[in-house]
Design an enzyme around this catalytic site. Structure first.
Site, short mmCIF file in Angstrom:
data_model
loop_
_atom_site.label_atom_id
_atom_site.label_comp_id
_atom_site.label_asym_id
_atom_site.label_seq_id
_atom_site.Cartn_x
_atom_site.Cartn_y
_atom_site.Cartn_z
N LYS A 156 0.88 -1.18 0.00
CA LYS A 156 0.00 0.00 0.00
C LYS A 156 0.91 1.22 0.00
CE LYS A 156 -3.36 2.56 2.82
NZ LYS A 156 -4.37 2.52 3.89
N ASP A 158 1.26 5.22 -0.09
CA ASP A 158 0.49 6.43 0.22
C ASP A 158 1.10 7.66 -0.49
OD1 ASP A 158 -1.47 7.97 1.41
OD2 ASP A 158 -1.13 7.15 3.42
N ARG A 213 -7.06 4.18 -4.13
CA ARG A 213 -8.04 4.98 -3.39
C ARG A 213 -8.36 6.22 -4.21
NH1 ARG A 213 -7.30 5.17 2.04
NH2 ARG A 213 -8.60 7.04 1.91
N ASP A 217 -10.32 8.97 3.71
CA ASP A 217 -10.25 7.80 4.59
C ASP A 217 -11.62 7.48 5.18
OD1 ASP A 217 -7.58 8.21 4.13
OD2 ASP A 217 -7.01 8.37 6.25
C1 GLA Z 1 -3.56 8.10 5.00
C2 GLA Z 1 -4.26 6.94 4.30
C3 GLA Z 1 -4.82 5.99 5.32
C4 GLA Z 1 -3.72 5.48 6.23
C5 GLA Z 1 -3.00 6.65 6.87
C6 GLA Z 1 -1.78 6.20 7.65
O1 GLA Z 1 -4.47 8.90 5.71
O2 GLA Z 1 -5.26 7.42 3.44
O3 GLA Z 1 -5.47 4.90 4.68
O4 GLA Z 1 -2.84 4.68 5.48
O5 GLA Z 1 -2.58 7.60 5.91
O6 GLA Z 1 -1.10 7.27 8.21
#
Ligand code: GLA
Length: 413
Positions: A156, A158, A213, A217
């Site tokens: 994953k 980010d 995504r 969140d």
């Molecule tokens: C972002 C992502 C979340 C998570 C956090 C971790 O907000 O969108 O899904 O991974 O970071 O810090």
């Protein structure tokens, strides 16, 4: 409404000729991710049961393997942010927090693999992760190699702390290349479309990533779920066309079994995520989840709909009296007709199960020989229904009904 299965599948093949070629995630990934439920709790003295540590992931791996989740298809155990030490090692490699991961990540991945599961990890394209741990910028290649050496099966990635944000598309293509070069099969989960918003280049997402995504969140509430649903409704045309085998929209984790959703709302999230062909990534404490929520996560009809090999993201067909009707074409196709999943999701809160009367033909389900209907959250029993039959459902406030409709073959007599 899709006219012909053959034409539709052909057009998908042409559209996705440039899709990420790692052969992975041909159906939406299923697994468990710590973030929504466990966040960034690093104090293992005070919170030994909940802190982000190798013990937490080993406990979840045990439960995934022993309690039916792996058998149902949930195979990736994924570690989110807050696993890292604040500094790279003397050779510039990432390393885990030594107190919370004393055995190291390779040993943890081995433990997870021994349970028959796959192991996922989190990093960030920028200078730092969203929680402030070291990011991958300027270290993409060595980080891809490190992950492969540890036995990582899913990354994953980010997009916090990236400037300028226009660099994200190129950066993710570069990282996808380094992951491929390791020779290890690593599902690549991206977030850059969320950070880039309307400027996101979805051709790059399809080319570089297995899933991505595209919205905020998820948090532990029905409001959070409905915000995501509304965003997908507003962007439905775009999102439906970019999803398919190997490259999925990710509306974020399933929060079923936590504090914020009722049983009916949990069925609604499972219904929508299944119809959307969304990754089914749980974030819940599998040691304490109550049986009725577990049953929703393990519902075999919903999972079958979600995992359908065509990989078509369902669309909002219509809204009647504030009940959304979502339709997803699925296999098997019979003659010129698809089978379908139909989800009825209530936006109502007026306190009684709302009765909706309709014919399947109203939603574009026209198979002249009719369908075998299963009501996913009710039982395994089936009934025969025809396109023109007058049918009814009762949808609870903020709840859902999920139907699986398998097209009958035309009889030649
Ligand atoms: C972002 C992502 C979340 C998570 C956090 C971790 O907000 O969108 O899904 O991974 O970071 O810090």
């Amino acid at each position: 409404m899709v006219e012909s299965p053959v034409l539709f599948i052909l057009s998908l093949c042409i559209l996705y000729a440039n899709a990420l070629d790692n052969g992975l995630a041909l159906t939406p990934p299923m697994g468990w991710l710590h973030w929504e439920r466990f966040r960034c709790e690093t104090d293992c003295r005070q919170f030994p049961f909940d802190c982000i540590s190798e013990e937490l992931f080993k406990a979840m791996a045990d439960k995934m393997a022993s309690d039916g989740y792996l058998d149902a298809g949930y195979e990736y155990l994924i570690m989110d942010d807050c696993w890292l030490a604040m500094e790279r090692d003397s050779e510039g490699r990432l390393q885990p927090d030594p107190d919370r991961f004393p055995s190291g990540i390779k040993a943890l991945a081995d433990y997870v693999h021994a349970k028959g599961l796959k192991f996922g990890i989190y990093e960030d394209y920028g200078t730092k992760t969203c929680a402030g741990y070291p990011g991958s910028l300027n270290n993409l290649e060595i980080d891809a190699q490190t992950f492969a050496e540890w036995g990582v099966d899913y990354l994953k990635f980010d997009g916090c702390n990236v400037t300028p944000d226009e660099s994200m598309e190129a950066g993710h293509l570069e990282m996808a290349g380094y992951l491929n070069e390791t020779g290890r099969e690593i599902v690549f989960s991206c977030e850059f479309p969320l950070y880039r918003g309307n400027k996101a280049n979805y051709s790059v997402a399809i080319e570089a990533c297995n899933l991505w995504r595209n919205y905020n969140d998820i948090e532990d509430s029905w409001i959070s779920v409905t915000n995501i649903v509304n965003h997908y409704k507003q962007n439905g045309d775009k999102y439906v066309t970019v999803a398919g085998p190997g490259h999925w929209n990710d509306p974020d984790m399933l929060i079923i079994g936590n504090f914020g959703l009722s049983l009916d709302q949990s069925k609604a999230q499972m219904t929508i995520w299944s119809i959307w062909a969304a990754p089914l990534i749980m974030s819940v404490d599998l040691r304490t989840i109550k049986g009725e929520f577990k049953a929703i996560l393990l519902n075999k009809h919903a999972i079958k709909i979600n995992q359908d090999a065509l990989g078509i993201q369902g669309h909002l067909q219509t809204t009647i009296d504030n009940i959304d009707v979502w339709v997803k074409p699925v296999l098997p196709t019979v003659g010129g007709e698809f089978s379908y999943a139909v989800g009825f999701v209530s936006n109502r809160d007026d306190g009684y199960p709302f009765r909706l009367e309709f014919a399947l033909r109203d939603f574009g389900l026209n198979n002249s020989a009719g369908y075998v209907l299963t009501d996913a959250f009710v039982s395994d029993e089936t009934t025969q229904v025809k396109s023109d039959d007058t049918l009814e459902v009762f949808v609870n406030p903020t709840g859902a009904v999920l139907w699986h409709l398998v097209a009958n073959e035309e009889k030649n007599h």
